[in-house]
Design an enzyme around this catalytic site. Structure first.
Site, PDB file in Angstrom:
ATOM      1  N   SER A   1       0.960  -1.177  -0.062  1.00  0.00           N
ATOM      2  CA  SER A   1       0.054  -0.099   0.134  1.00  0.00           C
ATOM      3  C   SER A   1       0.860   1.323   0.174  1.00  0.00           C
ATOM      4  O   SER A   1       2.148   1.073  -0.354  1.00  0.00           O
ATOM      5  CB  SER A   1      -0.797  -0.158   1.156  1.00  0.00           C
ATOM      6  OG  SER A   1      -2.107   0.947   1.200  1.00  0.00           O
TER       7      SER A   1
ATOM      8  N   GLY B   1       9.649   2.352   0.154  1.00  0.00           N
ATOM      9  CA  GLY B   1      10.790   2.021  -0.873  1.00  0.00           C
ATOM     10  C   GLY B   1      11.198   3.096  -1.703  1.00  0.00           C
ATOM     11  O   GLY B   1      11.923   2.716  -2.389  1.00  0.00           O
TER      12      GLY B   1
ATOM     13  N   GLY C   1       2.106   3.126   2.255  1.00  0.00           N
ATOM     14  CA  GLY C   1       2.900   3.483   3.560  1.00  0.00           C
ATOM     15  C   GLY C   1       4.347   2.666   2.753  1.00  0.00           C
ATOM     16  O   GLY C   1       5.385   3.140   3.151  1.00  0.00           O
ATOM     17  N   GLU C   2       4.267   1.476   2.323  1.00  0.00           N
ATOM     18  CA  GLU C   2       5.437   0.922   1.750  1.00  0.00           C
ATOM     19  C   GLU C   2       6.033   1.397   0.619  1.00  0.00           C
ATOM     20  O   GLU C   2       7.175   1.255   0.225  1.00  0.00           O
ATOM     21  CB  GLU C   2       4.998  -0.724   1.521  1.00  0.00           C
ATOM     22  CG  GLU C   2       4.529  -1.601   2.713  1.00  0.00           C
ATOM     23  CD  GLU C   2       3.310  -1.249   3.381  1.00  0.00           C
ATOM     24  OE1 GLU C   2       3.121  -1.266   4.653  1.00  0.00           O
ATOM     25  OE2 GLU C   2       2.148  -0.773   2.612  1.00  0.00           O
ATOM     26  N   TYR C   3       4.848   2.102  -0.245  1.00  0.00           N
ATOM     27  CA  TYR C   3       5.674   2.860  -1.386  1.00  0.00           C
ATOM     28  C   TYR C   3       6.543   3.932  -0.843  1.00  0.00           C
ATOM     29  O   TYR C   3       7.687   4.028  -1.436  1.00  0.00           O
ATOM     30  CB  TYR C   3       4.274   3.522  -2.090  1.00  0.00           C
ATOM     31  CG  TYR C   3       4.838   4.608  -3.021  1.00  0.00           C
ATOM     32  CD1 TYR C   3       5.382   4.199  -4.368  1.00  0.00           C
ATOM     33  CD2 TYR C   3       5.188   5.726  -2.905  1.00  0.00           C
ATOM     34  CE1 TYR C   3       5.640   5.151  -5.213  1.00  0.00           C
ATOM     35  CE2 TYR C   3       5.055   6.741  -3.671  1.00  0.00           C
ATOM     36  CZ  TYR C   3       5.747   6.401  -5.101  1.00  0.00           C
ATOM     37  OH  TYR C   3       5.960   7.460  -5.840  1.00  0.00           O
TER      38      TYR C   3
END
Length: 411
Positions: A57, A64, A59-61
């Site tokens: 989602s 990264g 947050g992970e984008y």
């Protein structure tokens, strides 16, 4: 276990389709996944070189992103595919400049994994944190395609470390290297004989550190602040907004400005928040028709600018930890060297424990504690300044994960 997993995935696929007409978010995901292969086939040819970035989602984008940006710069002749599982990531970042193509990840069936990788055939795949799909990863491994996992965090109660978690454990071995946030995660991997690990830390520290290199100027916020103490409440939920409105309403004598950026910007919730305040309040959506310097509260009914707004804060409140919604990003304000106030439900957020221990973050459980903490930070300028400095130092000391990842990739 393989048979049971594949049955469960097929069942989940049927259930999601059945629920979709009654849930807008699920419907977006179902329709988006249905379009994925058509989108990919239109844009990718057999001769294209590609990279694949996958995030659960938003947050992970964000986590990264510093790695994605570095790879984008290095592999400028490759087509980059960015996939999301959740609509909350896809809908907000579907036009991300870091990728040529942004799609929903298809449901993790063997057929979908083969079809996806037949089209994409990535030279390198980068997964972020925890969104691990066995059929996709095992297909990557069978085809000897390079994949890494970054900013990973593992706990001993996860399925990878259980006797019945063989399929999920095998999926981890599809990664040529796993970069973990902490030593405990590395030890857990070593215990299942996965040894290609590096404790690199959390790439979110690099992400927020990069914010200091950006142009964070927002002239309308500067006009609103008018050189006064400014409290920025980011990603707020109603339970925290009640604490804020009570504090603001009961302390009219304080020469302080307040910026509130709710997590949910639906019109009804924004108007409820505005109506709860007994002072001059301006909305972002109406700022052109407002005298901002005369307003005491500025409600941000838009998304995408909170990280810049923290640049103007003297004190921050970050939402999500008073209720059970999950603490939002505390590193975004921390990098600007300001003290942070949160609720007391933060057990799954190691950075919160560290910031509290260092003395730059303060937890509250009720209105009385909220009032006392905020009043102390407002009136004791030395205490406020020193607390904030500790947060900035913590972010600086924990940056550097991206360099380790790029060194491994020989970039």
């Amino acid at each position: 276990m393989n048979f049971l997993y594949n049955i469960a995935i097929q069942l989940a696929k049927v259930i999601l389709k059945a629920i979709a007409p009654f849930n807008k978010k699920i419907k977006k995901g179902v329709l988006g996944r249905k379009a994925t292969f058509n989108i990919l086939e239109k844009v990718i040819t057999k001769t294209d070189k590609t990279l694949w970035f996958h995030c659960a989602s938003l947050g992970e984008y964000e986590q990264g992103l510093p790695v994605f940006e570095a790879l984008r710069s290095k592999y400028c002749n490759h087509k980059i595919i960015l996939s999301f599982f959740s609509p909350s990531g896809y809908e907000i970042r579907k036009n991300s400049p870091v990728a040529d193509i942004v799609v929903y990840l298809p449901i993790d069936t063997k057929k979908n994994a083969k079809k996806f990788l037949n089209i994409v055939n990535p030279e390198l795949s980068v997964f972020v944190k925890y969104d691990i799909w066995p059929n996709f990863l095992n297909t990557l491994k069978k085809r000897q395609l390079n994949a890494i996992l970054i900013s990973a965090v593992f706990r001993k109660n996860q399925i990878y470390f259980k006797f019945y978690g063989k399929k999920f454990k095998q999926a981890l071995f599809a990664f040529s290297h796993i970069f973990t946030q902490d030593e405990n995660s590395k030890n857990l991997l070593n215990n299942i004989d996965y040894i290609n690990t590096t404790v690199s830390g959390d790439t979110r520290f690099d992400r927020v550190s990069n914010q200091l290199k950006q142009n964070n100027a927002l002239p309308y916020i500067e006009t609103f602040k008018n050189n006064k103490i400014c409290i920025v409440a980011g990603s707020t939920w109603p339970e925290g907004e009640r604490f804020l409105s009570n504090f603001i309403n009961n302390n009219p004598e304080l020469d302080v400005k307040y910026i509130i950026a709710p997590h949910n910007i639906k019109k009804t919730q924004i108007l409820n928040l505005k109506d709860s305040l007994k002072c001059e309040t301006a909305l972002f959506s109406e700022k052109e028709n407002s005298i901002l310097k005369d307003a005491k509260v500025f409600i941000v009914d838009t998304i995408g600018i909170l990280s810049k707004i923290y640049n103007y804060a003297n004190i921050a409140y970050v939402g999500g930890a008073i209720g059970n919604t999950g603490l939002h990003n505390t590193l975004e304000p921390a990098v600007f060297g300001i003290p942070i106030v949160i609720g007391n439900n933060y057990k799954n957020f190691p950075e919160a424990f560290a910031l509290i221990k260092n003395g730059g973050m303060f937890t509250i459980a009720n209105q009385t504690e909220f009032n006392k903490t905020l009043f102390k930070l407002i009136t004791d300028k030395t205490f406020c300044f020193e607390s904030g400095k500790k947060n900035a130092l913590y972010v600086k000391e924990n940056s550097g994960a991206v360099i380790q990842i790029l060194n491994f990739l020989r970039i």
